[in-house]
Design an enzyme around this catalytic site. Structure first.
Site, PDB file in Angstrom:
ATOM      1  N   ASP A   1      -7.836  -2.202  -2.547  1.00  0.00           N
ATOM      2  CA  ASP A   1      -6.603  -2.987  -2.724  1.00  0.00           C
ATOM      3  C   ASP A   1      -6.097  -2.971  -4.162  1.00  0.00           C
ATOM      4  OD1 ASP A   1      -6.180  -3.945  -0.218  1.00  0.00           O
ATOM      5  OD2 ASP A   1      -7.319  -5.788  -0.505  1.00  0.00           O
TER       6      ASP A   1
ATOM      7  N   TYR B   1     -20.427  -2.343  -2.390  1.00  0.00           N
ATOM      8  CA  TYR B   1     -19.481  -3.008  -3.284  1.00  0.00           C
ATOM      9  C   TYR B   1     -20.220  -4.000  -4.172  1.00  0.00           C
ATOM     10  CZ  TYR B   1     -15.432  -1.335  -0.591  1.00  0.00           C
ATOM     11  OH  TYR B   1     -14.469  -0.559   0.001  1.00  0.00           O
TER      12      TYR B   1
END
Lengths: 255, 255
Positions: B52, B117
């Site tokens: 994003d 992540y």
């Protein structure tokens, strides 16, 4: 009308510098617009230093003139709330660190006796892209001893025309006094060099051109003893490159 | 036509995410445009993860299809030179870390077996504006033990519909497997908490919503043992807030 001296820290990455410019996002412009709207009264700021686009500040000073009812000790908290642009964190990239009441005639810029800037260089073969906005990243190994040997030649009262970019606000004189200048390796991170310079005032881009010139000494392109001749020349083309904006911090303003 | 697997690190601050979007500055879009122009041949990239806006990457992977004569071992250096947007530093906020030749059918996204992540929280009463793009800054003291106790409830194969934002690419199923999830205090900086999560795939905003939910546990707004019920509900409104984009790093993609 109150006159309040603010200490302001900001990340200059997203701004076209401190000074108001029509149609551009600047630190002063954003503060004036946000605070004027928040308090529904005109708020006007005068900063001690016109930092360039991308330059950061730990301790910019600015006098604020406005009709405000907020007690001075509450100003940092209230202004920081007004400036917050993130509802989750309540943070902004501008932060009011302190506020003090001053007499009507006091002016952040005209009454400043001096300033200290810090310039940070990352000297490593492995660049860190996440520090691009905050360090000048120099890959070849710098000779720190030679850079330190260059510093004393710049300290003192000199005509610093050689270290001034064209295009700044016209000044009466290019004579300034550098009180101190040194460059040290960070004890926390050996890849990091920190240059500190204090003076009574600085010409347009002066700290960045001094940093670029000293760095060229560190690269072996110049010798420390070349500096006096560069200063005597008063010729910008004799000095070194201009160091990138992102490595520079306005650290403190003295009154 | 060669098929080259790139490992790409980038600072997402200035980008509207990885994926191409007409009229917006994106990491993939900028790489394709710059490299296509540099080599005068169409360069097309497929990334493993659609990060994003504002999300960073240490190890994004992308397959590159192009007619290129550059030997694979020279690709990082040549591409980094092409991408450099600063003549002094020769740096960009995108950096090719590695390149490997792959067979024609190999695809960075479809062949990925999993991803890791990292989410970084700065938990301190004193905010650091210079970390605004890189940390979620949480002022109240977080209960790390409670946050750690919440993690095992999320590990395993579950229907994670509760941790998915509306508006992402439609998926066949919201069942995913989280291989591991833990949160630790940084030994270098006690104000810093680091969440690491590995899984076979992640739904839209899943890591950020998991982080927000676990952080609400750390704030005492939820209990660790509330997590299984949140997951069973499959209801986004039962889970916590979405953590800001800037704290998130795509760390590694596994094949």
């Amino acid at each position: 009308m109150r006159n309040i001296l603010l200490t302001v820290s900001y990340d200059g990455s997203a701004y076209h510098g401190w000074a108001r410019q029509p149609g551009l996002k600047t630190v002063c412009g954003r503060m004036e617009e946000t605070l004027s709207a928040y308090f529904s009264t005109p708020v006007v700021l005068e900063g001690a230093s016109r930092t360039d686009a991308g330059v950061h500040a730990y301790g910019q000073r600015a006098t604020l003139k406005a009709e405000l009812g907020v007690p001075v000790e509450k100003i940092p908290m209230v202004f920081n709330t007004a400036l917050a642009d993130d509802r989750i964190e309540g943070l902004s990239d501008i932060r009011i660190v302190a506020a003090e009441e001053r007499p009507a005639g006091f002016h952040a810029r005209f009454d400043a006796k001096g300033k200290r800037y810090i310039y940070r260089i990352r000297n490593s073969k492995d660049p860190d892209i996440f520090l691009k906005r905050y360090r000048w990243q120099v890959a070849p190994e710098l000779d720190l001893d030679a850079m330190q040997a260059a510093c004393p030649h710049i300290v003192g009262e000199h005509d610093f025309a050689c270290f001034q970019s064209a295009g700044g606000t016209p000044r009466e004189t290019t004579v300034r006094t550098v009180y101190s200048l040194d460059i040290q390796r960070s004890s926390a991170d050996p890849a990091e060099l920190e240059l500190r310079i204090e003076g009574d005032g600085f010409l347009y881009n002066m700290v960045r051109i001094i940093t670029g010139t000293i760095t060229e000494v560190g690269l072996g392109k110049r010798r420390p003893e070349d500096i006096p001749e560069i200063i005597r020349s008063k010729d910008r083309s004799k000095a070194g490159i201009i160091a990138p904006a992102g490595g520079l911090w306005l650290d403190e303003v003295f009154y």
